[in-house]
Scaffold this active site. Structure first.
Site, PDB file in Angstrom:
ATOM      1  N   ILE A 195       0.823  -1.226   0.000  1.00  0.00           N
ATOM      2  CA  ILE A 195       0.000   0.000   0.000  1.00  0.00           C
ATOM      3  C   ILE A 195       0.854   1.272   0.000  1.00  0.00           C
ATOM      4  O   ILE A 195       0.417   2.315  -0.478  1.00  0.00           O
ATOM      5  CB  ILE A 195      -0.991  -0.022   1.194  1.00  0.00           C
ATOM      6  CG1 ILE A 195      -2.153   0.951   0.959  1.00  0.00           C
ATOM      7  CG2 ILE A 195      -0.287   0.266   2.520  1.00  0.00           C
ATOM      8  CD1 ILE A 195      -3.324   0.755   1.923  1.00  0.00           C
ATOM      9  N   ASP A 247       1.164  -0.998   9.432  1.00  0.00           N
ATOM     10  CA  ASP A 247       1.486   0.204  10.209  1.00  0.00           C
ATOM     11  C   ASP A 247       3.000   0.484  10.151  1.00  0.00           C
ATOM     12  O   ASP A 247       3.433   1.614   9.851  1.00  0.00           O
ATOM     13  CB  ASP A 247       1.035  -0.041  11.662  1.00  0.00           C
ATOM     14  CG  ASP A 247       0.997   1.204  12.516  1.00  0.00           C
ATOM     15  OD1 ASP A 247       1.199   2.300  11.992  1.00  0.00           O
ATOM     16  OD2 ASP A 247       0.752   1.055  13.731  1.00  0.00           O
ATOM     17  N   VAL A 256      -2.390  -9.226  12.459  1.00  0.00           N
ATOM     18  CA  VAL A 256      -2.157  -9.545  13.874  1.00  0.00           C
ATOM     19  C   VAL A 256      -3.462  -9.538  14.683  1.00  0.00           C
ATOM     20  O   VAL A 256      -3.609 -10.302  15.643  1.00  0.00           O
ATOM     21  CB  VAL A 256      -1.160  -8.517  14.471  1.00  0.00           C
ATOM     22  CG1 VAL A 256      -0.985  -8.719  15.963  1.00  0.00           C
ATOM     23  CG2 VAL A 256       0.186  -8.637  13.776  1.00  0.00           C
ATOM     24  N   TYR A 257      -4.436  -8.715  14.298  1.00  0.00           N
ATOM     25  CA  TYR A 257      -5.681  -8.621  15.058  1.00  0.00           C
ATOM     26  C   TYR A 257      -6.629  -9.794  14.817  1.00  0.00           C
ATOM     27  O   TYR A 257      -7.664  -9.905  15.486  1.00  0.00           O
ATOM     28  CB  TYR A 257      -6.371  -7.280  14.810  1.00  0.00           C
ATOM     29  CG  TYR A 257      -5.733  -6.105  15.551  1.00  0.00           C
ATOM     30  CD1 TYR A 257      -4.582  -6.275  16.327  1.00  0.00           C
ATOM     31  CD2 TYR A 257      -6.298  -4.839  15.500  1.00  0.00           C
ATOM     32  CE1 TYR A 257      -4.000  -5.209  17.010  1.00  0.00           C
ATOM     33  CE2 TYR A 257      -5.727  -3.760  16.187  1.00  0.00           C
ATOM     34  CZ  TYR A 257      -4.583  -3.960  16.932  1.00  0.00           C
ATOM     35  OH  TYR A 257      -4.019  -2.897  17.612  1.00  0.00           O
TER      36      TYR A 257
HETATM   37  P1  ADP Z   1      -4.109  -5.464  12.065  1.00  0.00           P
HETATM   38  O1  ADP Z   1      -3.345  -5.240  13.349  1.00  0.00           O
HETATM   39  O2  ADP Z   1      -5.219  -4.445  11.856  1.00  0.00           O
HETATM   40  O3  ADP Z   1      -4.559  -6.871  11.899  1.00  0.00           O
HETATM   41  P2  ADP Z   1      -1.870  -5.873  10.181  1.00  0.00           P
HETATM   42  O4  ADP Z   1      -0.936  -4.842   9.682  1.00  0.00           O
HETATM   43  O5  ADP Z   1      -1.306  -6.965  11.034  1.00  0.00           O
HETATM   44  O6  ADP Z   1      -3.043  -5.076  10.926  1.00  0.00           O
HETATM   45  O7  ADP Z   1      -2.615  -6.542   8.955  1.00  0.00           O
HETATM   46  C1  ADP Z   1      -3.677  -5.930   8.221  1.00  0.00           C
HETATM   47  C2  ADP Z   1      -3.624  -6.382   6.768  1.00  0.00           C
HETATM   48  O8  ADP Z   1      -2.606  -5.639   6.085  1.00  0.00           O
HETATM   49  C3  ADP Z   1      -3.270  -7.861   6.558  1.00  0.00           C
HETATM   50  O9  ADP Z   1      -4.190  -8.392   5.594  1.00  0.00           O
HETATM   51  C4  ADP Z   1      -1.862  -7.824   6.017  1.00  0.00           C
HETATM   52  O10 ADP Z   1      -1.615  -8.903   5.113  1.00  0.00           O
HETATM   53  C5  ADP Z   1      -1.868  -6.514   5.262  1.00  0.00           C
HETATM   54  N1  ADP Z   1      -0.562  -5.861   5.021  1.00  0.00           N
HETATM   55  C6  ADP Z   1       0.598  -5.965   5.711  1.00  0.00           C
HETATM   56  N2  ADP Z   1       1.543  -5.170   5.165  1.00  0.00           N
HETATM   57  C7  ADP Z   1       0.960  -4.544   4.097  1.00  0.00           C
HETATM   58  C8  ADP Z   1       1.411  -3.619   3.111  1.00  0.00           C
HETATM   59  N3  ADP Z   1       2.657  -3.138   3.095  1.00  0.00           N
HETATM   60  N4  ADP Z   1       0.531  -3.211   2.156  1.00  0.00           N
HETATM   61  C9  ADP Z   1      -0.745  -3.671   2.148  1.00  0.00           C
HETATM   62  N5  ADP Z   1      -1.237  -4.541   3.042  1.00  0.00           N
HETATM   63  C10 ADP Z   1      -0.390  -4.979   4.005  1.00  0.00           C
END
Ligand code: ADP
Length: 165
Positions: free
Chosen positions: A9, A32, A118-119
């Site tokens: 993203i 994040d 992670v959530y």
């Molecule tokens: P949360 O704590 O809300 O679950 P995460 O970051 O652990 O947040 O994951 C949320 C989603 O973002 C997951 O589907 C993960 O695969 C995705 N994700 C992780 N890194 C990226 C990135 N660089 N770009 C887009 N999506 C991502």
């Protein structure tokens, strides 16, 4: 238009990207961490002044070194089995992000799959909520992007968008 893509993203050229943040807004892992690394330390400095964000709400910051002009930080619910209001809280994340985007005249916006890392929110259930709210706002944006991080995840969104659900 709602687009589904399978990409990092932080590389997207849209007006705003949404961050799946935690309540501190001071950075973390997953998407994040990737957003903070790509935006640079100015983002953390800015977020320190926001004073955190409750689950389901959203806050906005500049994009700093990102192509995106804005980052909308929203805090998804931790999945605890589905009986603790998770669905309504996740829906609020999308709703409040779109409302902030409209207030800032943002025309193109990309969302990660909030709470599905992670959530622990089951992907299909989370994607169903995401697509429902995206459809509600589709006419008010030039482009809404569902930004996935695996092909299987992108296929799940693709199937939901192809159906009437
Ligand atoms: P949360 O704590 O809300 O679950 P995460 O970051 O652990 O947040 O994951 C949320 C989603 O973002 C997951 O589907 C993960 O695969 C995705 N994700 C992780 N890194 C990226 C990135 N660089 N770009 C887009 N999506 C991502």
């Amino acid at each position: 238009m709602i687009d589904v893509i399978n990409q990092d993203i932080t590389t997207l050229e849209v007006d705003a990207i949404v961050n799946a943040a935690n309540q501190t807004l001071l950075g973390g892992g997953g998407v994040d961490g990737a957003i903070h690394r790509a935006a640079g330390p100015e983002l953390l400095e800015f977020c320190r002044h926001l004073g955190g964000c409750p689950v389901g709400e959203a806050r906005i910051s500049p994009g700093f070194r990102l192509s995106a002009n804005w980052v909308i930080h929203t805090v998804g619910p931790v999945w605890r089995g589905g009986h603790e209001g998770e669905a309504a809280l996740l829906e609020n994340c999308y709703e409040n992000s779109f409302r902030l985007a409209i207030e800032h005249r943002i025309r193109s916006i990309a969302f990660p799959a909030i709470s599905t890392g992670v959530y622990g929110y089951p992907f299909g259930k989370a994607a169903f909520i995401a697509v429902s709210v995206m459809r509600r706002y589709e006419a008010r944006f030039e482009r809404i992007v569902a930004c996935c991080f695996s092909r299987a995840d992108a296929e799940c969104y693709g199937e939901l968008l192809a159906s009437d659900a």
